[in-house]
Every structure is written in C-alpha cells, then in structure tokens.
Design an enzyme around this catalytic site. Sequence first.
Site, short mmCIF file in Angstrom:
data_model
loop_
_atom_site.label_atom_id
_atom_site.label_comp_id
_atom_site.label_asym_id
_atom_site.label_seq_id
_atom_site.Cartn_x
_atom_site.Cartn_y
_atom_site.Cartn_z
N LYS A 178 -41.87 -41.23 -21.95
CA LYS A 178 -41.93 -40.69 -23.40
C LYS A 178 -40.35 -40.27 -23.14
CE LYS A 178 -41.34 -37.48 -25.62
NZ LYS A 178 -40.60 -37.47 -26.24
N CYS A 286 -26.26 -32.76 -16.93
CA CYS A 286 -27.08 -31.85 -16.09
C CYS A 286 -26.42 -31.66 -15.15
CB CYS A 286 -28.20 -31.52 -15.83
SG CYS A 286 -28.86 -33.53 -14.78
N GLU A 386 -26.01 -22.58 -21.66
CA GLU A 386 -26.18 -23.98 -21.03
C GLU A 386 -25.48 -24.17 -22.26
OE1 GLU A 386 -29.09 -26.42 -20.59
OE2 GLU A 386 -27.90 -27.68 -19.31
P1 NAD Z 1 -35.05 -31.04 -24.06
O1 NAD Z 1 -36.18 -30.24 -23.13
O2 NAD Z 1 -34.77 -30.67 -26.01
O3 NAD Z 1 -36.16 -32.50 -24.52
C1 NAD Z 1 -36.57 -32.59 -22.99
C2 NAD Z 1 -37.39 -33.41 -23.94
O4 NAD Z 1 -39.05 -32.40 -23.73
C3 NAD Z 1 -37.78 -34.96 -24.89
O5 NAD Z 1 -38.26 -35.68 -24.27
C4 NAD Z 1 -37.99 -33.94 -25.96
O6 NAD Z 1 -38.92 -34.73 -26.75
C5 NAD Z 1 -38.94 -33.04 -25.45
N1 NAD Z 1 -39.68 -32.64 -26.10
C6 NAD Z 1 -38.98 -31.86 -26.92
N2 NAD Z 1 -39.36 -29.95 -27.63
C7 NAD Z 1 -40.38 -30.10 -26.74
C8 NAD Z 1 -41.17 -29.22 -27.51
N3 NAD Z 1 -41.33 -28.28 -27.71
N4 NAD Z 1 -42.88 -28.78 -26.28
C9 NAD Z 1 -42.60 -30.51 -25.48
N5 NAD Z 1 -41.15 -31.72 -25.35
C10 NAD Z 1 -40.78 -31.37 -25.93
O7 NAD Z 1 -33.63 -31.20 -23.81
P2 NAD Z 1 -32.85 -32.66 -24.48
O8 NAD Z 1 -31.79 -32.43 -25.54
O9 NAD Z 1 -33.28 -33.37 -24.68
O10 NAD Z 1 -31.81 -32.93 -23.34
C11 NAD Z 1 -30.71 -31.89 -22.60
C12 NAD Z 1 -31.52 -30.77 -21.52
O11 NAD Z 1 -31.52 -31.51 -19.61
C13 NAD Z 1 -30.43 -29.70 -21.15
O12 NAD Z 1 -31.20 -28.80 -20.74
C14 NAD Z 1 -30.14 -30.46 -19.59
O13 NAD Z 1 -29.49 -29.31 -18.68
C15 NAD Z 1 -31.22 -30.74 -19.11
N6 NAD Z 1 -31.35 -31.53 -17.80
C16 NAD Z 1 -31.18 -31.75 -16.85
C17 NAD Z 1 -31.33 -32.67 -16.06
C18 NAD Z 1 -31.93 -31.72 -14.66
O14 NAD Z 1 -31.67 -32.50 -13.44
N7 NAD Z 1 -32.42 -30.73 -14.07
C19 NAD Z 1 -30.79 -33.71 -16.15
C20 NAD Z 1 -30.51 -34.17 -17.70
C21 NAD Z 1 -30.93 -33.14 -18.58
#
Ligand code: NAD
Length: 500
Positions: A178, A286, A386
């Site tokens: 997804k 990240c 962040e």
């Molecule tokens: P996000 O949390 O908004 O979304 C991540 C995933 O979750 C997406 O597929 C999205 O569709 C889904 N999602 C969004 N809202 C949701 C909800 N309410 N309920 C269930 N699923 C939901 O993150 P983003 O903005 O796409 O990515 C950036 C974030 O990801 C930053 O916080 C970054 O630090 C983190 N990140 C972490 C790593 C790591 O390895 N720790 C790596 C890459 C990114």
Amino acid sequence: MTASSLPIVPHWIDGAKHPQSGGRTAPVYDPARGIQTKSVALAGASEIEAAVASAKAAFPAWSGLSLARRQTVLFAFRELLESRKHELAEIITAEHGKVLDDALGEISRGQEVVEFATSLAHHLKGEFSEEVSSGVDVYSIKQPLGVVAIISPFNFPAMVPSWFFPIAIAAGNTVILKPSEKDPSAALWIARLWQEAGLPDGVFTVLNGDKEAVDGLLTHPDVRAVSFVGSTPIARYVYETGTAHGKRVQALGGAKNHMLVLPDADLDLAADSAINAGFGSAGERCMAISVVVAVDPVGDELVARIRDRVAGIRTGDGRRGCDMGPLVTAEHRDKVASYIDVAIADGATVVTDGRRIKPDGEPGGFWLGPTLIDHVPTTSRVYTEEIFGPVLSVVRVPSYEAAMELIDHGAYGNGAAIFTTDGGAARRFQREVQAGMIGINVPIPVPVATFSFGGWKDSLFGDVKAHGPEGVRFFTQVKTVTSRWHDPAQGGINLGFPQN
Ligand code: NAD
C-alpha cells in the site's frame, strides 16, 4: 484539463490493473509545476478483499516453489531494475519532486536489498543439533508467514518498499504493497517489472488507498504481518491496531536526527555533511540531519561555513539538474515554512530564509529554499517537532555532556552522528548515545542491506528492524523439529522427558 479527465492510478491485483468500484480518489501532483497530473484510486472494502484473496490464493504455489526457482525470479528482477532504473527515477521525480540523481540514489539503495535477497537460500538455513538425546536430533527450519502487507510513506516511493518486499518474496510470502497516495506510480511500475521478471500473478499486489485501505489490511484475518513506515503517530496506531489483531508488526516512525560537532572536528567536512544531510531530498528524509549541535567554541565558525554553502544550493525542478527540488505538496510546504515564523517568535536567528529563494522552475511549484536557523532554543517547536523539510537548526551547547543530554531526552532515536578527530570521543559517543543508527564522521548512517535498518524510542514500534538479518527474521517463522528414527531396541514406555 479538469481533475475528472486526468488519468487514474489503479490498483494492481492478480497481475493486472484493477478497476476501482467506488468513486473515491485523491490528487497526485507534479510538485515542481504545482499542478495535479493524476488521481489515485482509494481502495474500499471490495478492492481490499480482492487484493487479499489474490495474495492468499498465490501463496501455496509460490511458497511451494524451490528456493532455486524463486531465486531465478529475483535475479531477473534485479537485472531488469538495473537496466531500467532511469524510467523509475523519472516517475519518482515527477510525483515526489526530488532531483533525478537523488531518485536514482534511492533506487540503488533499494536494489541493494534485492541483491541481498538473491542469496536468501543462505539466510534461510536453519540449525541442526545431532544426538541431543539418545537417537534424537533437533533442527529448525524457517518458513514463510503467508500474506504480508507493506505500508509505505511518500518520501521514498521505491527504496522504503524495497527494504521489505525482496526479502518477503524470496522467503516465500506473498506481498500487498500500500504505497503513499501522494506518489503511487512507482509501485505500479515495480509491479509490472516483477511480472516481466517471471513472478507469478498474485505474489506482488499494489493496493492504493488511504486510512481505509490501511485499516482493512490491519484487521484482515488473512494478513499475517505488516511492515509500516511513516510518521510516529500513525506508526504507533498501526502497531497497536495490527498487534491487537494478532499480526506481527514492525512500524518505523519519525525522526529528529542530531549531528554533534566537537571543537576538534574537520569543520569543512562537518559543514559539507550538514548541508548534504540537511537539504538532500529537501530534508524529506527520515535520516536527514535536522539539528546541528555545535559544542563551544565551534558555533560561529561552523555556522559561517554552512551559511556560505547554503548560498550555493540551486533549488528548482529536479529534471533541470538542480541540487534541491520542491516539497511534496503545497500543504506540506506551507507547514514547513510556518516553522520559520515560530523560530523568529521564539528568539532564534534566521540566518538564511528559504522563503526568499528564486527557484529554477515553474512559479507555482511547491518551493521552499534551504533555511538555516541558529541559536534555536530547545524549548521551541522548531527543535522539539519533526519538521521534515529543508530547515536546518543549530543549537549551541557548552560541552559534550550537554549535547548528549539533549539527544538522550529527545522522543526520537532514529539516527545520530558525531564529527570529531578524536577516536576516543567517537567511541564514547557510539557506546552512550540513545539512537539506533550512528554515524562517525558520516552524517546519514543508513546501514547497507546486509545490516538492519531501524531506530530506537519513538522511531520504531516493534522489536524487529528492516532488512539484513532482522528482515529475514521478520518475514519467516521458525519451526523446530525433534526427530527420532527408531532403533527397534529402544522401545518401552517412559512418561517423563527424555534425559539422556
Ligand atoms: P504518513 O504517516 O502520513 O503516511 C505513511 C503511510 O500511512 C501512508 O501510506 C499513508 O497513506 C498512511 N496513513 C496516513 N494517515 C493514516 C491514518 N490516519 N491511518 C492509517 N494510515 C495512514 O507519513 P508520510 O508523510 O507519508 O511520510 C513521512 C513520515 O515518514 C515522516 O515522519 C518520516 O520521518 C517517516 N519516515 C520514517 C522512516 C523510518 O525509517 N523511520 C523512513 C521514511 C519516512
């Protein structure tokens, strides 16, 4: 073109584009032009059911295939990826905005995991103890779980899914990816590549969607495990919901990575590293460095060198050879930019204000130039939250101990780096610092694929990291066999445990 006449990015189920039954879609933008170029289908109950049913049906045959034949598909996928990665890079730049070189870089880091997975026959070897009791041998075998789901963020549409699916597939699982609804096309391209490589239909599925799709996967009885990467609040939610529904879950969350610069550091190296790690991919990583911790008296000189380098960064359309692209959406750009006003209100010094840049790109693009903020108070939201954009904070501290206290008190523990020429100080840092991935004169310490990726504290929920040995552990379950081939002379009744 009106939004309704734009192409719709579909799901990929059973080896084919899968039409959307309901009407829900989300916009997909070209961030450098600031226009909507596509819509993406958002799965409802029937698409979720179709995706899981297809993955479940494909599992017996795929997991029953010999390791050698699974490996053949992995090798073919790796060769296709190597020869056609430029196509994927262009797709990523068009939807995410990162510059083409950086898009190629993320693909190469993902490809490393594919290469690791081609040798999975070695990593799937179990253990064997002969004659643990008279005539009894014990051995362990690693078997796949079944249907596993990967839920990924927008910032690495190719690399983050690649942390998981090569190992999951090589181990015999079937995968539902997804992707982020903000840049979903990379996943579709990858699905087609798998098909070309000879992967049977149903082994790799793409389910596009938002919270509804995520919840559907987290609660579906036929989904055995979930690998999630995204922001910390959603990671926590995914971990709690998935485990409450009996699933194995690894949920990687957000980050606030510190780079500690000691007075004896090579300041040119430190300044270059702060720039690369702070502004690469517009800070949407990240493992980006978001806080430089300058130990007295290094602050003034270090900030001057970073400031001079910031002035040379070309922000613009990633297809035009610029250094830094736009942010992913207008909304995210506005949120990131709002921290500059917070910094001013909290008494920090804005050394370079990214709102003032002249980008090499369309005026409507989601632009924010590199922003450098000095003397950031550690009580400011600029420090505690962040930001996930091209905003680099500098915090001044009197000593190494004060720097360590800051890092240790933070909520996140993804990465941390130290810049020094003192081996003893570096070694002490490596032992003491509370974070999962450490850089010594290396600003973005993303481990290579043979090691595992993951942070501590609120940067990882669950106890198993991504790829490397922990990735193999996550996507397999161990079965332990105790076997005795009877010597007819050793019969008889014994109600106790065997003891010799
Ligand atoms: P996000 O949390 O908004 O979304 C991540 C995933 O979750 C997406 O597929 C999205 O569709 C889904 N999602 C969004 N809202 C949701 C909800 N309410 N309920 C269930 N699923 C939901 O993150 P983003 O903005 O796409 O990515 C950036 C974030 O990801 C930053 O916080 C970054 O630090 C983190 N990140 C972490 C790593 C790591 O390895 N720790 C790596 C890459 C990114």
